[in-house]
Enzyme design. Structure first.
Site, mmCIF file in Angstrom:
data_model
loop_
_atom_site.group_PDB
_atom_site.id
_atom_site.type_symbol
_atom_site.label_atom_id
_atom_site.label_comp_id
_atom_site.label_asym_id
_atom_site.label_seq_id
_atom_site.Cartn_x
_atom_site.Cartn_y
_atom_site.Cartn_z
ATOM 1 N N ASP A 104 -8.313 17.918 -14.754
ATOM 2 C CA ASP A 104 -8.580 16.554 -15.223
ATOM 3 C C ASP A 104 -8.191 16.528 -16.700
ATOM 4 O OD1 ASP A 104 -9.704 14.247 -16.307
ATOM 5 O OD2 ASP A 104 -11.405 14.254 -14.924
ATOM 6 N N TYR B 82 -16.848 15.947 -15.250
ATOM 7 C CA TYR B 82 -17.243 14.529 -15.319
ATOM 8 C C TYR B 82 -18.286 14.213 -14.234
ATOM 9 C CZ TYR B 82 -16.841 9.478 -15.055
ATOM 10 O OH TYR B 82 -17.130 8.141 -15.018
ATOM 11 N N ARG C 90 0.845 -1.205 0.000
ATOM 12 C CA ARG C 90 0.000 0.000 0.000
ATOM 13 C C ARG C 90 0.873 1.245 0.000
ATOM 14 N NH1 ARG C 90 -1.544 1.873 4.570
ATOM 15 N NH2 ARG C 90 -2.245 -0.092 5.458
HETATM 16 C C1 LIG Z 1 -13.959 8.288 -16.958
HETATM 17 C C2 LIG Z 1 -13.585 9.617 -16.461
HETATM 18 C C3 LIG Z 1 -13.325 9.839 -15.101
HETATM 19 C C4 LIG Z 1 -13.487 8.748 -14.053
HETATM 20 O O1 LIG Z 1 -12.562 7.741 -14.209
HETATM 21 P P1 LIG Z 1 -12.808 6.216 -13.746
HETATM 22 O O2 LIG Z 1 -11.559 5.539 -14.150
HETATM 23 O O3 LIG Z 1 -14.029 5.741 -14.488
HETATM 24 O O4 LIG Z 1 -13.042 6.242 -12.276
HETATM 25 C C5 LIG Z 1 -12.928 11.107 -14.705
HETATM 26 N N1 LIG Z 1 -12.812 12.108 -15.595
HETATM 27 C C6 LIG Z 1 -13.070 11.943 -16.898
HETATM 28 C C7 LIG Z 1 -12.916 13.103 -17.831
HETATM 29 C C8 LIG Z 1 -13.467 10.693 -17.389
HETATM 30 O O5 LIG Z 1 -13.741 10.538 -18.688
#
Ligand SMILES: *Cc1c(COP(=O)(O)O)cnc(C)c1O
Length: 380
Positions: free
Chosen positions: A170, A98, A46
């Site tokens: 993101d 998202y 971890r």
């Molecule tokens: C899919 C996605 C997420 C979430 O990711 P997971 O791997 O499904 O938890 C976050 N941000 C964006 C822009 C995504 O397309």
């Protein structure tokens, strides 16, 4: 070194112990210690695992940050990063973030007294107006989902720096190949590695990279405390996926731009959303901060009948949630990613019942165009 070379030669391509041209999957939970006075670098998986560390170091280099972190999903990465904030803090977040991020902000962190203001971040004055004395961070996503709205990252970062806000981006849609927010002044980047980084629709994972040692230490503390780590097998799959990120993205984009133009020409289609199109709002800003338009596009049919016919008849593509795979993925935001948002609110965000999102895969353009042609119903 150029990006494509860095994907292959970054110091994590050879196993130091055996010379193997692939980092082994260190499938171990714990590590034997030889010396009571000097514990070795790894003690428990971890806290640290060599396969995970190879991936974390690779993504840190690709995003040009101080340190990388691998999590069990994109949402685990985002949730862990947001956990560096405290009760009483206020965070500005883009309204078309998202869906899972919207949920964790509005339904989970809000219960811990972290306050969020959702704004249309494509207009910088909205960000400026939302800053309050207790604002500590700003969370952005550009291009956004599903309408590929563009936020001016440099402009937003400038506003954030005036108030010492931590800027989180993101970067899932672009990947570090096409956009590197840390180089523009952002503090933390998060990814759903499930998408383009993994690239093969076979692994769920998340990554984060921080620019400074101070933020890295804070994120490491959360990663080790929460424990939402990515297992060694999945780390290995992401390391493998990353090696072909550039060639996949190049091919995805070449087809995406052709398909976007092809769709734009069709009279059955009302509008196409893709940063690569001349008509796309914010296109200039996008290309001032990213080197490509990516592989996700959306379009609206003129009628609901056409929309349904297309979804029921499209071939050579998967009808599914997610994106970034080798196969073209067709999704229907109204019933998939945005189903939880009430219809009126959804429509005011531009997510109508005739909107379709495409993640363009690695099929040949001519075959995709044939399949799309077969699935477009002319009812005009
Ligand atoms: C899919 C996605 C997420 C979430 O990711 P997971 O791997 O499904 O938890 C976050 N941000 C964006 C822009 C995504 O397309």
């Amino acid at each position: 070194m150029k990006f494509g070379t860095k994907l292959i030669h970054n110091g994590n391509e050879i196993d130091e112990i055996t010379g193997a041209l692939s980092i082994p999957i260190y499938q171990a939970s714990t590590f034997h210690q030889k010396d009571i006075d000097n514990f070795s670098k790894y003690d428990y998986s971890r806290s640290g695992n060599p396969t995970r560390e190879a991936l974390e170091d690779t993504i840190a280099q690709l995003e040009n940050g101080y340190r990388g972190f691998a999590f069990s999903s994109g949402m685990a990465a985002t949730s862990s990063v947001l956990s560096i904030f405290s009760a009483g803090d206020h965070i500005i977040i883009c309204e078309d973030v998202y869906g899972g991020t919207y949920r964790i902000a509005s339904k989970v962190f809000s219960r811990f007294n972290i306050e969020f203001t959702f704004v249309d971040a494509s207009k910088l004055e909205n960000i400026k107006k939302a800053v309050k004395p207790n604002t500590k961070g700003i969370f952005l996503e550009t291009p956004s989902n599903p309408l590929l709205k563009i936020t001016d990252l440099k402009g937003a970062i400038e506003i954030a720096k005036e108030s010492n806000l931590i800027v989180i981006v993101d970067n899932t849609f672009m990947s570090p190949y096409l956009q590197r927010p840390l180089e523009l002044g952002a503090d933390i980047v998060v990814h759903s590695a499930t998408k383009f980084i993994g690239g093969h629709s076979d692994v769920v994972g998340g990554l984060a990279v921080a620019k400074s040692k101070e933020l890295s230490d804070r994120i490491y503390m959360i990663q080790n405390s929460f424990g939402a780590i990515l297992g060694p097998q999945d780390c290995w799959l992401l390391l493998r996926g990353l090696k072909t990120l550039k060639v996949r993205m190049d091919a995805h984009q070449r087809t995406a731009i052709k398909l976007a133009h092809w769709l734009e020409e069709r009279e059955e289609i009302e509008r196409v959303y893709y940063p690569g199109l001349e008509s796309h709002l914010g296109r200039e800003i996008h290309f001032s901060q990213a080197s490509g338009s990516g592989a996700v596009l959306s379009f609206k049919f003129k009628t609901i009948e056409q929309t349904k016919y297309f979804l029921n008849n499209i071939e050579n593509a998967a009808f599914a949630v997610s994106l970034g795979g080798v196969e073209t993925i067709v999704s229907y935001p109204a019933k998939m990613s945005h189903a939880a948002i009430p219809k009126e609110e959804r429509q005011s965000l531009g997510v109508s019942d005739t909107l379709i999102r495409i993640s363009v895969g690695l099929e040949e353009f001519e075959d995709l165009a044939d399949s799309f042609n077969e699935a477009i119903l002319s009812v005009l």
